[in-house]
Design an enzyme around this catalytic site. Structure first.
Site, mmCIF file in Angstrom:
data_model
loop_
_atom_site.group_PDB
_atom_site.id
_atom_site.type_symbol
_atom_site.label_atom_id
_atom_site.label_comp_id
_atom_site.label_asym_id
_atom_site.label_seq_id
_atom_site.Cartn_x
_atom_site.Cartn_y
_atom_site.Cartn_z
ATOM 1 N N TYR A 36 -2.508 -1.007 10.231
ATOM 2 C CA TYR A 36 -2.455 -1.463 8.839
ATOM 3 C C TYR A 36 -1.200 -0.968 8.103
ATOM 4 O O TYR A 36 -0.505 -1.766 7.475
ATOM 5 C CB TYR A 36 -3.744 -1.025 8.131
ATOM 6 C CG TYR A 36 -3.766 -1.260 6.655
ATOM 7 C CD1 TYR A 36 -4.067 -2.518 6.132
ATOM 8 C CD2 TYR A 36 -3.510 -0.222 5.755
ATOM 9 C CE1 TYR A 36 -4.093 -2.741 4.756
ATOM 10 C CE2 TYR A 36 -3.537 -0.434 4.387
ATOM 11 C CZ TYR A 36 -3.823 -1.688 3.894
ATOM 12 O OH TYR A 36 -3.842 -1.900 2.534
ATOM 13 N N SER A 95 0.849 -1.191 0.000
ATOM 14 C CA SER A 95 0.000 0.000 0.000
ATOM 15 C C SER A 95 0.886 1.242 0.000
ATOM 16 O O SER A 95 1.999 1.217 0.536
ATOM 17 C CB SER A 95 -0.862 -0.017 1.267
ATOM 18 O OG SER A 95 -1.437 1.249 1.484
#
Ligand code: NAP
Length: 253
Positions: free
Chosen positions: A145, A132
């Site tokens: 995350y 990400s």
């Protein structure tokens, strides 16, 4: 016919990989938990797509997919399955956090570990680990995350350098906000996120395939996110923390 195994292929970026790789002439092995949705994606990906139902947050699920990578000649592994939590660290349980680490980190390690020996002995093959853009800085206060994805990016770059000379490529794919089921599944309200920030899953995949062919170790789709990642990598942490906003409209408490 080359073979690709894609995890998290029942929706979003994984389904986009399935469509693209089928068009590129790959035989597909599609992995996720939802057999019905996987079958629907497989039906759109040609006659040769096969479904392998597995929960990658469990040992049994991982063992089944790892065995498949060991037994079959897989030319491209896409470690795409992943998830986030909708609560700050102080509000999650240790079990929630362990689940996140198992799916976002342990599964990527395990399946890359299972795939690489065959690839290096054949002197060809590739692994794309879907990370990400958030992996480059501790954005979204309280969310673990980005930390899980930081591992994916560093791991991929490191292993990519190690196996590069054997003819095998390992690449981290680091998208920004992409229109998929990702945020809805976690119950995150994204209504305050400006529309210009959103990417399309098919564009993310097209960018990834271009960067893989160029031998990149890290792929950041779209110029907006390239600029953002440059800032995350090079701006002093204090300044970054002051200017970075949580565009999901949450305060992270
Ligand atoms: P998505 O639409 O929610 O897709 C997630 C996929 O992972 C689904 O196919 C889901 O299938 C599968 N999955 C979830 N838990 C699983 C488990 N325990 N075992 C096996 N499969 C599981 O989200 P997406 O955006 O395409 O996510 C793909 C990847 O992109 C993730 O790694 C995510 O972190 C990353 N990413 C997304 C964004 C974004 O804004 N969307 C941004 C950056 C990075 P089943 O439910 O059928 O198992």
């Amino acid at each position: 016919m080359p073979t690709a195994l894609v995890t998290g292929a029942s929706s979003g970026i994984g389904a986009a990989f399935a469509r693209r790789l089928a068009a590129d002439g790959y035989r597909l092995v599609l992995v996720a938990r939802d057999a019905e949705r996987l079958a629907a994606v497989a039906a759109t990906a040609g006659d040769t797509a096969e479904v392998l139902t597995a929960d990658l947050s469990t040992e049994a699920g991982l063992a089944a997919v790892a065995q498949r990578l060991h037994d079959d000649q897989v030319d491209l592994l896409v470690n795409n399955a992943g998830a986030t939590l909708n609560r700050s660290f102080l509000k999650t349980t240790a079990e929630d956090e362990a689940w996140l680490l198992h799916l976002n980190i342990h599964a990527v390690m395990r399946l890359t570990h299972a795939a690489l020996p065959g690839m290096t002995s054949r002197g060809k093959g590739a692994v794309i680990n879907v990370s990400s853009a958030s992996s480059f800085a501790p954005v979204m206060p309280g969310s673990t995350y980005p930390a899980s994805k930081a591992w994916v990016t560093h791991f991929s770059e490191s292993i990519g350098r190690a196996v590069g000379r054997s003819g095998v490529r390992v690449m981290a794919l680091c998208p920004g906000y992409t229109r998929t089921e990702f945020h809805t599944r976690a119950g995150i309200d994204m209504s305050k996120t400006p529309s210009w920030m959103w990417l399309r899953a098919d564009d993310v995949v097209a960018h990834a395939m271009r960067d893989l062919a160029r031998g990149r170790l890290v792929s950041v789709p779209d110029w907006k996110y390239k600029v953002a990642v440059f800032g995350m990598r090079h701006a002093p942490r204090g300044i970054f923390a002051r200017v970075a906003k949580d565009t999901r409209g949450r305060d992270g408490r």
